[in-house]
Write an enzyme that holds these catalytic residues in place. Structure first.
Site, PDB file in Angstrom:
ATOM      1  N   TRP A  25      27.317 -18.152   1.440  1.00  9.82           N
ATOM      2  CA  TRP A  25      26.340 -19.149   1.859  1.00  9.82           C
ATOM      3  C   TRP A  25      24.938 -18.548   1.949  1.00  9.82           C
ATOM      4  O   TRP A  25      24.783 -17.342   2.147  1.00  9.82           O
ATOM      5  CB  TRP A  25      26.732 -19.739   3.211  1.00  9.82           C
ATOM      6  CG  TRP A  25      28.009 -20.512   3.170  1.00  9.82           C
ATOM      7  CD1 TRP A  25      29.183 -20.185   3.781  1.00  9.82           C
ATOM      8  CD2 TRP A  25      28.251 -21.741   2.482  1.00  9.82           C
ATOM      9  NE1 TRP A  25      30.141 -21.127   3.508  1.00  9.82           N
ATOM     10  CE2 TRP A  25      29.593 -22.098   2.716  1.00  9.82           C
ATOM     11  CE3 TRP A  25      27.460 -22.570   1.674  1.00  9.82           C
ATOM     12  CZ2 TRP A  25      30.166 -23.251   2.181  1.00  9.82           C
ATOM     13  CZ3 TRP A  25      28.030 -23.724   1.140  1.00  9.82           C
ATOM     14  CH2 TRP A  25      29.361 -24.054   1.397  1.00  9.82           C
ATOM     15  N   ARG A  32      37.813 -27.597  11.888  1.00 11.68           N
ATOM     16  CA  ARG A  32      38.099 -27.729  10.461  1.00 11.68           C
ATOM     17  C   ARG A  32      38.998 -26.607   9.922  1.00 11.68           C
ATOM     18  O   ARG A  32      39.292 -25.646  10.593  1.00 11.68           O
ATOM     19  CB  ARG A  32      36.801 -27.767   9.668  1.00 11.68           C
ATOM     20  CG  ARG A  32      35.850 -26.581   9.887  1.00 11.68           C
ATOM     21  CD  ARG A  32      34.543 -26.843   9.152  1.00 11.68           C
ATOM     22  NE  ARG A  32      33.543 -25.790   9.327  1.00 11.68           N
ATOM     23  CZ  ARG A  32      32.621 -25.784  10.283  1.00 11.68           C
ATOM     24  NH1 ARG A  32      32.585 -26.773  11.177  1.00 11.68           N
ATOM     25  NH2 ARG A  32      31.743 -24.797  10.374  1.00 11.68           N
ATOM     26  N   ASP A  33      39.372 -26.784   8.647  1.00  9.84           N
ATOM     27  CA  ASP A  33      40.039 -25.782   7.805  1.00  9.84           C
ATOM     28  C   ASP A  33      41.475 -25.484   8.247  1.00  9.84           C
ATOM     29  O   ASP A  33      41.833 -24.322   8.487  1.00  9.84           O
ATOM     30  CB  ASP A  33      39.230 -24.474   7.769  1.00  9.84           C
ATOM     31  CG  ASP A  33      37.759 -24.685   7.474  1.00  9.84           C
ATOM     32  OD1 ASP A  33      37.422 -25.729   6.885  1.00  9.84           O
ATOM     33  OD2 ASP A  33      36.946 -23.815   7.835  1.00  9.84           O
ATOM     34  N   GLN A  87      37.077 -26.543  -2.839  1.00 17.12           N
ATOM     35  CA  GLN A  87      35.972 -27.413  -2.460  1.00 17.12           C
ATOM     36  C   GLN A  87      35.077 -27.634  -3.672  1.00 17.12           C
ATOM     37  O   GLN A  87      34.680 -26.674  -4.338  1.00 17.12           O
ATOM     38  CB  GLN A  87      35.191 -26.794  -1.315  1.00 17.12           C
ATOM     39  CG  GLN A  87      35.939 -26.779   0.003  1.00 17.12           C
ATOM     40  CD  GLN A  87      36.020 -28.166   0.625  1.00 17.12           C
ATOM     41  OE1 GLN A  87      35.122 -28.604   1.310  1.00 17.12           O
ATOM     42  NE2 GLN A  87      37.128 -28.871   0.367  1.00 17.12           N
ATOM     43  N   TRP A 128      25.855 -27.745  -3.158  1.00 16.17           N
ATOM     44  CA  TRP A 128      26.835 -28.342  -2.251  1.00 16.17           C
ATOM     45  C   TRP A 128      26.535 -29.824  -2.068  1.00 16.17           C
ATOM     46  O   TRP A 128      25.382 -30.237  -1.989  1.00 16.17           O
ATOM     47  CB  TRP A 128      26.796 -27.605  -0.916  1.00 16.17           C
ATOM     48  CG  TRP A 128      27.859 -28.022   0.052  1.00 16.17           C
ATOM     49  CD1 TRP A 128      29.098 -27.484   0.192  1.00 16.17           C
ATOM     50  CD2 TRP A 128      27.764 -29.067   1.030  1.00 16.17           C
ATOM     51  NE1 TRP A 128      29.799 -28.126   1.188  1.00 16.17           N
ATOM     52  CE2 TRP A 128      28.995 -29.110   1.725  1.00 16.17           C
ATOM     53  CE3 TRP A 128      26.769 -29.980   1.380  1.00 16.17           C
ATOM     54  CZ2 TRP A 128      29.246 -30.005   2.741  1.00 16.17           C
ATOM     55  CZ3 TRP A 128      27.026 -30.895   2.404  1.00 16.17           C
ATOM     56  CH2 TRP A 128      28.251 -30.894   3.071  1.00 16.17           C
ATOM     57  N   ASN A 145      33.233 -24.123  -3.936  1.00 12.98           N
ATOM     58  CA  ASN A 145      33.259 -23.116  -2.872  1.00 12.98           C
ATOM     59  C   ASN A 145      34.696 -22.859  -2.414  1.00 12.98           C
ATOM     60  O   ASN A 145      35.534 -22.538  -3.255  1.00 12.98           O
ATOM     61  CB  ASN A 145      32.257 -23.389  -1.747  1.00 12.98           C
ATOM     62  CG  ASN A 145      32.414 -24.670  -0.971  1.00 12.98           C
ATOM     63  OD1 ASN A 145      32.088 -25.736  -1.476  1.00 12.98           O
ATOM     64  ND2 ASN A 145      32.868 -24.595   0.267  1.00 12.98           N
ATOM     65  N   ASP A 146      35.029 -22.969  -1.154  1.00  9.51           N
ATOM     66  CA  ASP A 146      36.266 -22.424  -0.591  1.00  9.51           C
ATOM     67  C   ASP A 146      37.525 -22.743  -1.411  1.00  9.51           C
ATOM     68  O   ASP A 146      37.740 -23.886  -1.815  1.00  9.51           O
ATOM     69  CB  ASP A 146      36.519 -22.996   0.804  1.00  9.51           C
ATOM     70  CG  ASP A 146      35.398 -22.739   1.775  1.00  9.51           C
ATOM     71  OD1 ASP A 146      34.412 -22.086   1.391  1.00  9.51           O
ATOM     72  OD2 ASP A 146      35.497 -23.206   2.923  1.00  9.51           O
ATOM     73  N   PHE A 206      36.996 -31.838   3.445  1.00 13.85           N
ATOM     74  CA  PHE A 206      36.715 -30.427   3.651  1.00 13.85           C
ATOM     75  C   PHE A 206      37.991 -29.590   3.502  1.00 13.85           C
ATOM     76  O   PHE A 206      39.059 -30.096   3.218  1.00 13.85           O
ATOM     77  CB  PHE A 206      36.076 -30.223   5.023  1.00 13.85           C
ATOM     78  CG  PHE A 206      34.579 -30.430   5.051  1.00 13.85           C
ATOM     79  CD1 PHE A 206      33.925 -31.145   4.059  1.00 13.85           C
ATOM     80  CD2 PHE A 206      33.811 -29.921   6.082  1.00 13.85           C
ATOM     81  CE1 PHE A 206      32.541 -31.341   4.076  1.00 13.85           C
ATOM     82  CE2 PHE A 206      32.437 -30.101   6.122  1.00 13.85           C
ATOM     83  CZ  PHE A 206      31.801 -30.806   5.121  1.00 13.85           C
ATOM     84  N   SER A 207      37.848 -28.294   3.749  1.00 11.64           N
ATOM     85  CA  SER A 207      38.891 -27.319   3.413  1.00 11.64           C
ATOM     86  C   SER A 207      40.207 -27.565   4.139  1.00 11.64           C
ATOM     87  O   SER A 207      40.253 -28.159   5.215  1.00 11.64           O
ATOM     88  CB  SER A 207      38.397 -25.905   3.702  1.00 11.64           C
ATOM     89  OG  SER A 207      37.394 -25.544   2.802  1.00 11.64           O
TER      90      SER A 207
END
Length: 490
Positions: A299, A161-162, A54, A62, A37-38, A97-98
């Site tokens: 998603w 996050r991110d 990701q 996922w 993903n990302d 995570f991202s």
């Protein structure tokens, strides 16, 4: 290399050759197998683009997030590198995570979110890893570098996050996604002198109730004299033709007040008008160009390659060069695409009036097409791409309303999602320029990206049951068509 990294890389080496290749893209970055993903850590480092992502190598859904890694010189041909990060520490045991990447003193630093789940609570903190060679990374012993200590009185760590890191003047900054107590998107800004010690700087921007319950994957940069903030809102309310997907990618254009740490938007708009585009991230190359890439998926969507047991799911978009014109983000394919197209088809000012014009057996799995249509005497245009007996992608243009619609409803496997009533097509308004509609179409096996007048884009995945080989253009009224195209070398 930690045991979990070693395990992931050994699993990939052993199992990558066993996946089904039928729908695999060839010049879009994909993981060797498993779930992607990302985009993460998109950076120009030592003369090459590095792109992390990701990644769950163990399944096509996922799962525990690792950081996959690849590099490229032209953003078309990719070399897979070992997995860069694996979960396992007490601060990231449920997922890396991202995040993003930055070069400092010749080393490559990754700033990422450590994800932890304890019973019914979630804790997300920001962590650092560093590499001497851009391939092998060591997590910082002082992790996490941003956590509840900096968040006190501002936000909570359950949705935090991110981080996107960048340097401005004498400081490093990072924007991080959070949310307000009443479930509105919120972007926080932190500052550091050395990437190790961080201080909260400001609440950069907060969303309104209709703008989504969480803003993911922020990216802040200056381009063409404007400040640009890109975010990916979850459950943003539809506004006319925009934000029809369950999650969106949005660009705010405005001015940044660095003294107060506040972003003042002049406008905002959807980044891509298609069905498959999320979590974009940008980098600046050695020529000062701003390049963007996104997860070419969304998603809460059925993924045919997972349902069919192919052993993989997801792809990156074609990287795109950005500009800001009239306070709008515009996109064009990166130069590497044009450098790898072997032009074979060419038409000049072909007149088509109240009929269907067909190009038989002219579609291939890796293809670039450029079309220019003089629509000054036209009413409606329908372009069937990868047309078979009863299949194909359909692009239509209504001249009066200036509406482009792209549909994958007859393009193969049905793709359902969380959108109310289902969603198999998207429409955007594209005014003619000097009476002309210009479009570039980029196809890579199971993806189609359309670049339109004014730098607008529409991105789609499609999974054919029958290979369509034809192109058909049906015109009501009269158009003049100029076309060129060919296969993309991979």
């Amino acid at each position: 290399m930690t045991q979990k990294l070693l395990q992931a890389n050994q699993y990939i080496e052993k199992n990558a050759s066993s996946i089904n290749q039928e729908y695999r893209n060839q010049f879009h970055l994909m993981a060797p197998l498993g779930w992607i993903n990302d985009p993460n850590g998109f950076v120009f480092f030592r003369g090459e683009y590095h792109l992390f992502y990701q990644y769950n190598p163990y399944d096509s859904v996922w799962g525990p997030m690792h950081w996959g890694h690849a590099k490229s010189k032209d953003l078309i041909h990719w070399e897979h590198l070992p997995v860069a990060l694996a979960p396992g520490e007490d601060y990231d045991k449920n997922g890396c995570f991202s995040g993003s990447a930055i070069e400092k003193d010749g080393k490559l630093y990754l700033l990422y979110t450590g994800h932890n789940v304890e019973e019914e609570s979630t804790r997300q903190v920001q962590c650092l890893a560093v590499s001497e060679d851009g391939v092998n990374f060591e997590k910082y012993a002082g992790n996490p570098v941003i956590d509840e200590r900096q968040l006190s009185g501002v936000a909570t760590s359950d949705d935090f996050r991110d981080p996107k890191v960048f340097r401005r003047e004498d400081y490093y900054y990072t924007v991080v996604a959070a949310k307000t107590a009443d479930n509105r998107g919120q972007i926080l800004l932190f500052r550091s002198e050395d990437l190790l010690e961080w201080k909260f700087y400001s609440v950069l921007l907060e969303g309104e109730a209709h703008q989504g319950i969480m803003w993911e994957c922020p990216d802040l940069f200056q381009l063409d004299g404007e400040d640009v903030l890109i975010i990916s809102p979850i459950q943003m309310k539809a506004e006319g033709l925009s934000y029809r997907n369950i999650s969106s990618a949005v660009a705010f254009i405005g001015q940044m007040d660095w003294e107060k740490g506040k972003f003042h938007p002049d406008n905002y708009h959807e980044v891509d008008g298609g069905l498959d585009f999320y979590a974009p991230q940008t980098c600046e190359n050695d020529r000062g160009e701003r390049i963007m890439v996104a997860w070419m998926q969304l998603w809460e969507r059925l993924m045919p390659t997972n349902e069919l047991g192919h052993g993989w799911a997801g792809s990156m978009s074609l990287p795109r060069k950005l500009a800001v014109v009239d306070k709008h983000l515009i996109q064009e394919p990166v130069a590497g695409l044009y450098e790898n197209v072997k032009l074979e088809e060419k038409l000049l000012d072909k007149e088509i009036e109240n009929q269907t014009f067909e190009l038989k057996n002219q579609v291939c799995d890796q293809q670039y097409l450029s079309l220019e249509l003089d629509v000054s005497e036209a009413e409606n245009i329908q372009l069937e791409y990868a047309k078979g007996s009863n299949t194909g992608m359909l692009l239509s243009y209504d001249v009066a309303s200036q509406m482009v619609t792209v549909s994958r409803e007859k393009a193969g496997h049905v793709i359902t999602g969380a959108e109310e009533g289902g969603l198999g097509a998207r429409s955007i308004k594209v005014p003619p320029q000097n009476h002309k509609l210009k479009l570039q179409m980029v196809r890579d096996t199971s993806s189609l990206e359309v670049f339109l007048n004014g730098g607008k884009t529409m991105s789609f995945t499609f999974f054919e049951k029958e290979k369509g080989k034809d192109i058909a253009l049906t015109v009501t009224g009269k158009v003049k068509l100029s076309l060129e195209g060919g296969e993309v070398n991979r």
